[in-house]
Structures are given as C-alpha cells and as structure tokens.
Design an enzyme around this catalytic site. Sequence first.
Site, PDB file in Angstrom:
ATOM      1  N   CYS A 171      43.122  33.974  29.895  1.00 18.98           N
ATOM      2  CA  CYS A 171      41.802  33.625  30.460  1.00 18.98           C
ATOM      3  C   CYS A 171      40.619  34.110  29.631  1.00 18.98           C
ATOM      4  O   CYS A 171      39.855  33.292  29.109  1.00 18.98           O
ATOM      5  CB  CYS A 171      41.707  34.176  31.874  1.00 18.98           C
ATOM      6  SG  CYS A 171      43.022  33.539  32.909  1.00 18.98           S
TER       7      CYS A 171
HETATM    8  C1  UGA Z   1      41.152  37.636  34.521  1.00 23.77           C
HETATM    9  C2  UGA Z   1      40.116  38.015  35.597  1.00 23.77           C
HETATM   10  O1  UGA Z   1      40.233  39.410  35.907  1.00 23.77           O
HETATM   11  C3  UGA Z   1      40.316  37.190  36.874  1.00 23.77           C
HETATM   12  O2  UGA Z   1      39.285  37.489  37.807  1.00 23.77           O
HETATM   13  C4  UGA Z   1      40.248  35.695  36.497  1.00 23.77           C
HETATM   14  O3  UGA Z   1      40.462  34.870  37.631  1.00 23.77           O
HETATM   15  C5  UGA Z   1      41.316  35.400  35.456  1.00 23.77           C
HETATM   16  O4  UGA Z   1      41.081  36.218  34.286  1.00 23.77           O
HETATM   17  C6  UGA Z   1      41.222  33.938  35.112  1.00 23.77           C
HETATM   18  O5  UGA Z   1      40.200  33.505  34.595  1.00 23.77           O
HETATM   19  O6  UGA Z   1      42.122  33.167  35.494  1.00 23.77           O
HETATM   20  P1  UGA Z   1      43.714  38.291  34.035  1.00 23.77           P
HETATM   21  O7  UGA Z   1      43.508  37.620  32.708  1.00 23.77           O
HETATM   22  O8  UGA Z   1      44.908  37.980  34.826  1.00 23.77           O
HETATM   23  O9  UGA Z   1      42.444  37.987  35.007  1.00 23.77           O
HETATM   24  O10 UGA Z   1      43.776  39.853  33.751  1.00 23.77           O
HETATM   25  P2  UGA Z   1      42.856  41.150  33.874  1.00 23.77           P
HETATM   26  O11 UGA Z   1      43.542  42.104  34.756  1.00 23.77           O
HETATM   27  O12 UGA Z   1      41.460  40.830  34.173  1.00 23.77           O
HETATM   28  O13 UGA Z   1      42.966  41.725  32.387  1.00 23.77           O
HETATM   29  C7  UGA Z   1      42.566  40.961  31.257  1.00 23.77           C
HETATM   30  C8  UGA Z   1      42.664  41.811  30.017  1.00 23.77           C
HETATM   31  O14 UGA Z   1      41.653  42.806  30.012  1.00 23.77           O
HETATM   32  C9  UGA Z   1      43.992  42.562  29.874  1.00 23.77           C
HETATM   33  O15 UGA Z   1      44.432  42.481  28.526  1.00 23.77           O
HETATM   34  C10 UGA Z   1      43.634  43.994  30.228  1.00 23.77           C
HETATM   35  O16 UGA Z   1      44.460  44.931  29.601  1.00 23.77           O
HETATM   36  C11 UGA Z   1      42.202  44.077  29.721  1.00 23.77           C
HETATM   37  N1  UGA Z   1      41.394  45.125  30.386  1.00 23.77           N
HETATM   38  C12 UGA Z   1      41.097  45.040  31.701  1.00 23.77           C
HETATM   39  C13 UGA Z   1      40.907  46.178  29.628  1.00 23.77           C
HETATM   40  O17 UGA Z   1      41.154  46.278  28.406  1.00 23.77           O
HETATM   41  N2  UGA Z   1      40.141  47.138  30.243  1.00 23.77           N
HETATM   42  C14 UGA Z   1      39.841  47.081  31.554  1.00 23.77           C
HETATM   43  O18 UGA Z   1      39.126  48.004  32.041  1.00 23.77           O
HETATM   44  C15 UGA Z   1      40.341  46.014  32.313  1.00 23.77           C
END
Ligand code: UGA
Length: 450
Positions: free
Chosen positions: A272
């Site tokens: 995403c």
């Molecule tokens: C993300 C959004 O959080 C959702 O709200 C959205 O609906 C989704 O994309 C989408 O557009 O479909 P997702 O990709 O499943 O969800 O995962 P996240 O948990 O948001 O993490 C994304 C990335 O950011 C991961 O690689 C995670 O490790 C990283 N991350 C997250 C960080 O490096 N630091 C943080 O503090 C949080």
Amino acid sequence: MVGAPHVTVVGSSFVGVTTALSLAAHKVPCLLLDIDASKVELIKGGRAPFREPGVDAALRRALKARLVRATASPAEAFRTPTHIFICVGTPPNPDGSQDLSFVKVVCSSIGAELKRRKSKGPVTVVVKSTVVPGTTAGVVRKALESSSGLRAGKGFLLAANPEFLKEGSALEDALNPDRIVVGGLDEASCESVAALFSWATCPVLKTDLTTAEMVKYAANAFLATKISFANEFANLSGTLGVDWLTVADAIGADPRIGRRFLNAGVGFGGSCFPKDLKAIAAAARAAGRPLTLAEAALEVNARQPQEVTRMLEEELGDLSGKRIAILGLSFKPGTDDVRESRALLIAAEAAEGGAEIVGYDPLVRDAFALRLSVQDRANFRRAASVDEALKGADAVVVQHEGDSFSSLDPLKVKRLMRTAVVIDGRRALDGAKFRKAGLVYRGIGAGRHG
Ligand code: UGA
C-alpha cells in the site's frame, strides 16, 4: 433502499474477501466473483486465497450460514445484486502511475450485464479499489456508461468507499472501523451505500466521489510521511548518541502528534504505502501540483535500508565472504506478503557486497527468493528455523517489529554465531541485554553506545 441488499464483491483479494465477510457479519448476503477459478474453489472450500488472521474461520461460518458464496461467472454475479463492490488491484505502472486496466475490464463487464438486466431494479456500483482522485467520476463512470448505455445517477448509482484495512488485522479493522467514508455521485448513491453500514458506531462521512478517493491517499501519505520523518530523526539521533525511542515517546505524548507510526526502522514496505505514494505523486505531477513531501517520504524510504548496510560495514568491514542472517522476510510480522519488503533491499545490498544471506521467516516460503534478482538469489538461502539462520552467521539483522524475535536469548545467539553482531532494524530487541551479554548491538536510532 429498495428491498433487502445483496452484494456482489468483485475480486477475492484480502480487501474483497474481508469486505464480504464484514457485510455478512451484519447479515448482508454476498457473492464473491473472481475470474481465477482456483481461488473460487478455495473460497468455496472455506479457505481464503491469502493468509489473514480469523478470515478462514469467518469464511467457513459465513459459507455455512449461506451469507457468502463464490463464483467465477460474471453473468451470475451481476444478474441481481443491489450493490456491486469493485475490489480489484490497481498495480503500479513502471513510472509509478496507476494501472487501471483491471478496474476498466470489470466496469465493462458490469456495464454489459446492466444493459441486459435493465428492468431488474436499481444497482449501486461501489469502487473500493484504491484509485487516484477523479477516477470514479471519470474513467469508471465513462466505462460503465458506455458499456451499459445507461446514465450514472439514472440507470445506476455510483459511489466510492475506500478501505482502511491493515494486513494482519484486516478483518478486525473491517468489523471495527474508526471511520467509514462514502463518496457518492449524488445523495441517492451515498445513502444507498451508507445504509449498508447502519450498524456502525463510528462516524460515517458522506462526501462526493473525488473527496472520498482523496481521503484514502491523504491518510496513507500522512502515515508514510510520519514514518519517514521518524526515520530521518532516528538516523540523526543515532549519530548524535540520542535514543530516538525516548524522543518518540516524548513527542508522541503531545496529542497533536501522537505516538503511533513514530517507530523508526528500515522503512515502510507492503502493497500500500509505496504504491499509493507513487501513484498520488504521479497524479499530482500530472495535475501540475507536485507533492514535495510525499516524494521526499519516498526518497527517505528508499534510502533507509542502507542504514543496515552502513552498520554492517562499520562492524564487519568488507562484507565479501561474510554470512548475514535476516530474521523476518515479509514486509511486517504476521503476514507472508513480501511485496516491497525492506528485507529484499537489505538482502540485495549485502549480496551485492559479496555476502551470503540466510533468511528466516515463520510464514514466508519461496516468494522471497523469487523476488530477488537471479544474481542475488544465488547468494540467498532460506533457513527453516531461527537457530539454523543464526548458525555460523557474522551478523544478524532483525527486520520485523514487535515480539516475533524479542525473546531471542543473547547467550544462545552468541553461541550460535561466528561473529556476534546484532543489527536491530526495528528496535525490537532489548539492546542493553545483548550488550551486557557481550554482543555488538546496533539499533536504528539507538546511538552507537546508547
Ligand atoms: C497500511 C495502512 O496502515 C492502512 O490503514 C491502509 O488501509 C493500508 O495500508 C492500505 O492502504 O491498504 P499495511 O500496509 O497493511 O496498512 O501496514 P502497516 O501496518 O500500516 O505498515 C506499513 C509499513 O510501515 C510496514 O512496513 C511497517 O513495518 C512500517 N511501519 C509502520 C514503520 O516502519 N513504523 C511505524 O511506526 C509503523
């Protein structure tokens, strides 16, 4: 709304299946359509074509209650529904812009069926796929109108209803949303979709089509920018001997900032954030209003895995002939999804430096190696356990946040490895414990000795 709703969901990806299950949980019958007959067969057998906590169990319950069915036949799927949710992929073109070909094909197929079923009651077409602002009112409307011979707002209703699901908690997120955004071509379109969410206790925001689409991109761009902000400050903190976690806690206590998504690490991956930021950046450039911040967030993110290479080289010198273990290969824990995983970039950089890579992930199988270049793949081996990955390694890189590897025993790690260098790519470990046990511990934003 006329009569009881019954919904067709096009696309059995995690968005499609989760959407169907959340509607079924509120007694709305759903028919899942997928052109891939093998996925339809899996679903009929009670298994989703992807891994997601709780989904298979919920699917089996919904199948038993006859609230979810699956088909590969568009004629069957589009014959009688009150609502059609489009949940197909919108992958990136090589230049980062969005490839809408799946959406267009689905619209033509819906339109052709609408033409045939003219007298069978009103239908609302709902775009749930992530599409750049203006797509539903433009490309989608045009494709539906030209293939059906009907006018939007008269022959059919049209809405955009973006999803905010996180992989690993998609069903939970769909069942307990913090907001629902419904964009409509007109009031009737909005109300038709909002009626499906009458159970919701969260705000249901009704907007026009393009605003709803913009909400999705603004949300993802903001979250991704927050992560890149944290990563840049964490890099500087580490260099100045400041612990970013303390800074993040302190600034996160300000409710205007908030602590979530301030976790520094090797960057954001997944299907995403990288894709959506590139798509909105490309659309913004095309509109003559470039998104400088979103582009910068992508740039920081592309560089961030190099932090690991830098630390590895500082501790090991030349990486040639060294063995590097990577724990956590998917883009985040709890999923087998390796799309845009930072582990791919870390492995590729180390492999290009001449290192041998051994990777372990409890859920990922061959998908990781298949995404490496043929050259890098030759230097990669998948281990069946943490111990196997650590055995004889010169350094270990922890690439998953959270608890997956937090219980690693420093003494055992030290015993298994050839050189005990631990690079904590997500600040998942207790660094002090590792240092006390005599290992070299480096964490993103931890400072060399901090
Ligand atoms: C993300 C959004 O959080 C959702 O709200 C959205 O609906 C989704 O994309 C989408 O557009 O479909 P997702 O990709 O499943 O969800 O995962 P996240 O948990 O948001 O993490 C994304 C990335 O950011 C991961 O690689 C995670 O490790 C990283 N991350 C997250 C960080 O490096 N630091 C943080 O503090 C949080």
